[in-house]
Motif scaffolding. Structure first.
Motif, PDB file in Angstrom:
ATOM      1  N   UNK A 197      -5.238   3.347  15.283  1.00 20.06           N
ATOM      2  CA  UNK A 197      -5.551   3.830  13.943  1.00 20.06           C
ATOM      3  C   UNK A 197      -4.612   4.976  13.554  1.00 20.06           C
ATOM      4  N   UNK A 198      -3.876   4.848  12.449  1.00 22.64           N
ATOM      5  CA  UNK A 198      -3.005   5.953  12.020  1.00 22.64           C
ATOM      6  C   UNK A 198      -3.819   7.146  11.545  1.00 22.64           C
ATOM      7  N   UNK A 199      -3.415   8.317  11.967  1.00 19.14           N
ATOM      8  CA  UNK A 199      -4.113   9.551  11.603  1.00 19.14           C
ATOM      9  C   UNK A 199      -3.295  10.265  10.528  1.00 19.14           C
ATOM     10  N   UNK A 257      -1.490   0.017   6.288  1.00 14.17           N
ATOM     11  CA  UNK A 257      -1.816   1.355   6.761  1.00 14.17           C
ATOM     12  C   UNK A 257      -0.593   2.037   7.371  1.00 14.17           C
ATOM     13  N   UNK A 258       0.192   1.269   8.121  1.00  6.75           N
ATOM     14  CA  UNK A 258       1.396   1.831   8.742  1.00  6.75           C
ATOM     15  C   UNK A 258       2.439   2.182   7.681  1.00  6.75           C
ATOM     16  N   UNK A 259       2.557   1.346   6.653  1.00  6.69           N
ATOM     17  CA  UNK A 259       3.484   1.642   5.562  1.00  6.69           C
ATOM     18  C   UNK A 259       3.070   2.929   4.856  1.00  6.69           C
ATOM     19  N   UNK A 260       1.781   3.099   4.623  1.00  3.95           N
ATOM     20  CA  UNK A 260       1.296   4.318   3.975  1.00  3.95           C
ATOM     21  C   UNK A 260       1.611   5.545   4.815  1.00  3.95           C
ATOM     22  N   UNK A 261       1.422   5.435   6.136  1.00  2.16           N
ATOM     23  CA  UNK A 261       1.721   6.563   7.021  1.00  2.16           C
ATOM     24  C   UNK A 261       3.209   6.908   6.978  1.00  2.16           C
ATOM     25  N   UNK A 262       4.048   5.887   6.983  1.00  3.16           N
ATOM     26  CA  UNK A 262       5.490   6.145   6.963  1.00  3.16           C
ATOM     27  C   UNK A 262       5.955   6.669   5.611  1.00  3.16           C
ATOM     28  N   UNK A 263       5.322   6.199   4.538  1.00  3.08           N
ATOM     29  CA  UNK A 263       5.669   6.724   3.218  1.00  3.08           C
ATOM     30  C   UNK A 263       5.295   8.198   3.119  1.00  3.08           C
ATOM     31  N   UNK A 264       4.128   8.549   3.642  1.00  6.72           N
ATOM     32  CA  UNK A 264       3.720   9.956   3.709  1.00  6.72           C
ATOM     33  C   UNK A 264       4.762  10.767   4.491  1.00  6.72           C
TER      34      UNK A 264
END
Length: 265
Positions: free
Chosen positions: A71-73, A213-220
């Motif tokens: 789970x990405x934090x 979810x991983x794309x969102x984490x990397x965009x952040x």
């Protein structure tokens, strides 16, 4: 919940089994070797013909990722980037070079290395966006076998049923055997539709959700790295990045939460 996919599939199977038992169907009747061969092996072959051997060889690992995902934090990543922004603002971007080895995430480490090396911000964005695009392409390739299998399995079930009915028509002289034979023939359709809607398609959807979810984490992370390079105030960086975090996971940001990378390591 990390095991939500496995739990959901288990609940679905349990529901079908209990419903079948209540209607008087024995679960043992579903263990039909010819039907299993037609549906499962036929679906596997058709899927491999569609996507090739490369994606098929990764199926065991993809099942593991689906049933026990990492789970990405987002909140943790925000804290990390805000801490980096504070250190960079206080000591300069070059001071981050000695701390890059303490960062576990390869994407974050690569982006910060580009910043420390003095790479133009537009080029940093271009390189990191290319990394995100490449990751999305790999994830689409990973979900493709399950999507294809979800489409082929019901058709293979119908093929199995038709083959069973052909056998039934060849034995019309024995009326007493028609009922069990027809029942057995339709098991293939049940297996095909069941595996498609309880296993293959849910796994494909779950893999796509994990990719998002991983794309969102990397965009952040990308936005945070560019903010660090621009020398933004850590408070501004926090306000910018916190928008990615779901409200339920946010916590009040104060000076105590803004920790330099060296102290956090």
């Amino acid at each position: 919940m990390k095991a939500a996919t496995a739990l959901g599939i288990g609940v679905g199977l349990a529901g079908l089994a209990i419903g079948g038992i209540m209607e008087g169907t024995s679960p043992a009747t579903l263990i039909n070797i010819p039907a299993l061969l037609i549906v499962l092996v036929g679906t596997y072959g058709a899927t491999m013909a569609s996507v090739g051997w490369g994606p098929m060889s990764k199926i065991p690992k993809l099942y593991q990722i689906t049933f026990s995902p990492r789970q990405p934090d987002l909140r943790e990543r925000v804290d990390l980037l805000v801490g980096i922004a504070e250190q960079a603002r206080r000591e300069g971007l070059l001071a981050l070079d000695a701390q890059l080895g303490d960062i576990d995430d390869e994407f974050t480490r690569k982006g910060l290395q580009l910043v420390v090396d003095g790479t133009d911000p537009d080029l940093v964005r271009e390189i990191l966006e290319a990394e995100i695009d490449g990751m999305e392409a790999r994830h689409r390739a990973g979900a493709a076998p399950f999507e294809k299998a979800g489409g082929y399995a019901p058709t293979m079930g119908i093929i199995g049923t038709v083959m069973g009915l052909v056998h039934v028509l060849q034995n019309l002289a024995d009326p007493s055997s028609l009922g069990p034979a027809i029942s057995t023939a339709f098991i293939a359709t049940l297996l095909g539709v069941g595996t498609a809607n309880l296993v293959f398609l849910p796994v494909a959807v779950r893999l796509k959700a994990l990719s998002e979810e991983e794309v969102e984490l990397r965009t952040l992370t990308l936005d945070g790295i560019l903010a660090v390079q621009a020398g933004d105030n850590p408070r501004v960086v926090a306000d910018k990045l916190i928008s990615y975090v779901p409200p339920a996971e946010r916590r009040e940001a104060d000076d105590e939460n803004v920790t330099p990378l060296r102290e956090a390591a």
